[in-house]
Write a protein that holds these residues in place. Structure first.
Motif, short mmCIF file in Angstrom:
data_model
loop_
_atom_site.label_atom_id
_atom_site.label_comp_id
_atom_site.label_asym_id
_atom_site.label_seq_id
_atom_site.Cartn_x
_atom_site.Cartn_y
_atom_site.Cartn_z
N LYS A 68 33.62 38.18 37.73
CA LYS A 68 33.46 38.61 36.23
C LYS A 68 33.68 39.91 36.14
CE LYS A 68 32.41 34.23 35.31
NZ LYS A 68 33.51 33.57 34.41
N LYS A 108 39.43 37.09 31.90
CA LYS A 108 38.27 38.20 31.82
C LYS A 108 37.36 38.18 33.59
CE LYS A 108 36.97 37.72 27.09
NZ LYS A 108 36.00 37.32 26.06
N GLU A 109 38.36 37.76 34.43
CA GLU A 109 37.70 37.96 35.79
C GLU A 109 38.86 38.42 36.64
OE1 GLU A 109 36.66 33.67 36.68
OE2 GLU A 109 38.78 33.34 36.83
N SER A 120 36.10 34.50 42.86
CA SER A 120 36.34 35.12 41.14
C SER A 120 35.26 36.09 40.84
CB SER A 120 36.52 33.92 40.31
OG SER A 120 35.22 33.27 39.91
N ARG A 148 27.96 35.79 38.69
CA ARG A 148 29.22 36.63 37.92
C ARG A 148 30.37 36.63 39.35
NH1 ARG A 148 26.50 42.11 36.00
NH2 ARG A 148 25.50 42.02 38.22
#
Length: 572
Positions: free
Chosen positions: A166, A148-149, A164, A438
């Protein structure tokens, strides 16, 4: 991973639009990165804005893979839209396509800029309107999928930083990330069953009479003019040995004149007054978003004080600091109440990636105009800011005004020649309290030229251009520069090829420098590059083409293949 790629078609030659259109190179890199990440069942959508003639161009690129679907926003009401209006339409189109296709996009890809204009704020403003996190200037070769990233890297001044981010998210890509794959037979067959979908404003469910098109754009170009630089009388060396000796002599002379390449005399001190403990002296404010102590920020602060003296304003530095690596979209939303309370008439920031991204997000939230990559700023007594920047493939200079709500916003290239008197500004620290970021930075490494002389300060700069084909060849110049204790730089082409970091690009869209000696190696001499070196005291050009434009602006010329001059023996 379903994704959507924002495409722009640009003139083959921005100065002669009749030569036809091609896909913006950075958008091609974005498309290839999206396809490389797509799984077997994933869909990649192409989205563009323009006239109906773009349909054939969209079909050409949709045919590159059976995974692709295409959408073209075409409506006369959006003609002439600036970057703010464009991002509004694109964000609405993304939401419409998700509903129509019954899918959710994990990623939105875009090129970091277009060759016919500075459009770098379009992706970040689109991300802000969608509420997605954003990272710019991504190297496509570094992108990999996590849980999910997305894990990716980008260059930030002298660092290669890994993040990273999101999902869902928006990222913009560097030009050299990936070569685009050719048309495929499967792609051509699927195209017959999935033609390009045309989206009008009615199809997007939005009104024709607000927010779109040239009438509702937040910036307006009120003057544009061709760049004109006086031609020099060039002395040409007659043989290779004479040329090598001439280069060595010129370097020694420049270094001696500059005090053996010591740092330039520092400008007088900047005094900071803490904003929290004082009342602002004047009702009108110019806010600079930057990093206290950095050269680009201090250069811009001095320019801001110059503007403030004319417009009777107070200058405030909103200090980003070195530790703030939060998502620019989240950071902008936290800063908005503070900005609204101070109500600056003007917001300026250095034209470095973190600040450009943050300003784009702020402009989207405030719904105000933003002009990127300005090379000069003027202001009148009424506080009307004239923002001057390159246009039309860097062959023109455009003068721009903001319209609509304040503040007037601009990101600015370094390189102003300014007063050296002591100045005083107000200081406010940027405090971001996001507990669940995020965007997370987890690795930062210095790029290979970090410890070499800065091109902004150096007495002598040697730069490589389009005639240097790969990193091995460019390393020869770097070796030569290190041996002589001089700075190494590159043209826009060299940066786009990944041969040298963007922080060392010379030109209107890079750095404007003031060395005592500039050595241009295999540089063609595009006008936008020449503007970046027009303040050099002496220019030596090496190019095998006797008609190369660089010779028009060189004091000394060497008509030869650069490899004949910069041999292994000569460079070490």
């Amino acid at each position: 991973m379903n994704s959507i790629v924002l495409l722009k078609f640009v003139p083959v030659d921005a100065r002669e639009k009749s030569k036809g259109l091609i896909l913006n190179p950075a958008d091609g890199a974005a498309l290839e990165t999206a396809l490389s990440l797509a799984g077997m069942e994933d869909i990649v959508c192409l989205l563009s804005m323009g006239p109906m003639c773009f349909k054939e161009l969209m079909e050409e690129y949709q045919a590159r893979s059976p995974k692709l679907r295409s959408f073209l926003i075409s409506d006369s009401a959006i003609a002439g839209s600036d970057t703010a209006a464009t991002s509004k339409v694109l964000a609405k189109a993304v939401q419409t396509i998700e509903k129509q296709q019954n899918i959710s996009f994990d990623l939105i890809f875009a090129g970091r800029r277009s060759t016919d204009g500075e459009t770098s704020q379009v992706p970040v403003e689109t991300a802000t309107r969608l509420g997605f996190p954003f990272i710019s200037n991504v190297d496509g070769k570094s992108v990999r999928e996590g849980e999910k990233e997305l894990i990716l890297s980008r260059q930030e001044n002298n660092n290669i930083t890994t993040y990273s981010i999101k999902l869902p998210a928006v990222i913009s890509m560097m030009e050299y990330s990936h070569p685009l794959r050719p048309v495929s037979l499967k792609g051509m067959r699927v195209l017959k069953d999935n033609p390009v979908v045309i989206l009008s404003l009615d199809a997007l469910g939005i009104s024709h009479n607000r927010d779109w098109g040239i009438q509702n754009s937040r910036t307006v170009v009120f003057r544009s003019e061709a760049i004109s630089i006086e031609r020099k009388k060039t002395y040409y060396y007659t043989n290779i040995d004479e040329a090598k000796a001439g280069i060595e002599k010129a370097i020694r002379s420049a270094l001696t004149e500059d005090g053996q390449n010591s740092e330039r005399t520092k400008q007088e001190k900047i005094h900071y007054r803490t904003l929290e403990n004082t009342e602002l002296a004047k009702p009108s404010h110019i806010m600079v978003i930057g990093e206290r102590g950095s050269d680009s920020t201090e250069n811009l602060l001095r320019k801001a004080v110059e503007l403030a003296d004319i417009s009777d304003s107070t200058v405030i530095l909103l200090d980003k600091g070195t530790e703030n690596t939060s998502d620019c979209v989240d950071t902008a939303k936290e800063l908005i109440p503070y900005i609204r309370r101070l109500a600056p008439a003007v917001i300026l920031a250095p034209a470095d990636s973190p600040f450009k991204d943050l300003c784009g997000a702020i402009a989207a939230v405030l719904d105000c105009g933003l002009t990127a990559d300005c090379t000069e700023l003027l202001i009148d007594e009424n506080g009307i800011l004239t923002q001057i920047r390159p246009a039309a493939g860097d062959s023109m200079i455009a003068s721009i005004h903001s319209k609509g709500p304040l503040p007037q916003m601009a990101t600015v290239r370094s390189g102003f020649t300014q007063m050296e008197k002591e100045i005083e500004v107000y200081l406010a620290e940027m405090k971001v309290s996001s507990h669940f970021p995020r965007v997370t930075c987890f690795e930062s490494t210095k790029e290979s030229l970090t410890n070499e002389p800065s091109i902004s300060d150096a007495a002598v700069v040697i730069a490589g251009g389009a005639g240097i084909e790969n990193s091995v060849e460019f390393q020869k110049l770097a070796t030569f520069a290190k041996f002589h204790g001089i700075a190494v730089a590159g043209s826009r082409v060299a940066v786009d090829r990944g041969l040298i970091p963007y922080s060392r690009q010379v030109g209107l869209t890079g750095r404007i420098i003031h060395p005592k000696l500039y050595i241009a190696v295999a540089v063609s001499g595009a006008v936008q590059h020449i503007v970046g070196i027009r303040n050099a005291k002496k220019v030596i050009a090496v190019n095998k083409d006797p008609q190369a434009a660089i010779f028009r602006y060189a004091d000394e010329g060497i008509v030869a293949d650069w490899r004949e001059i910069f041999t292994d023996e000569y460079c070490q």
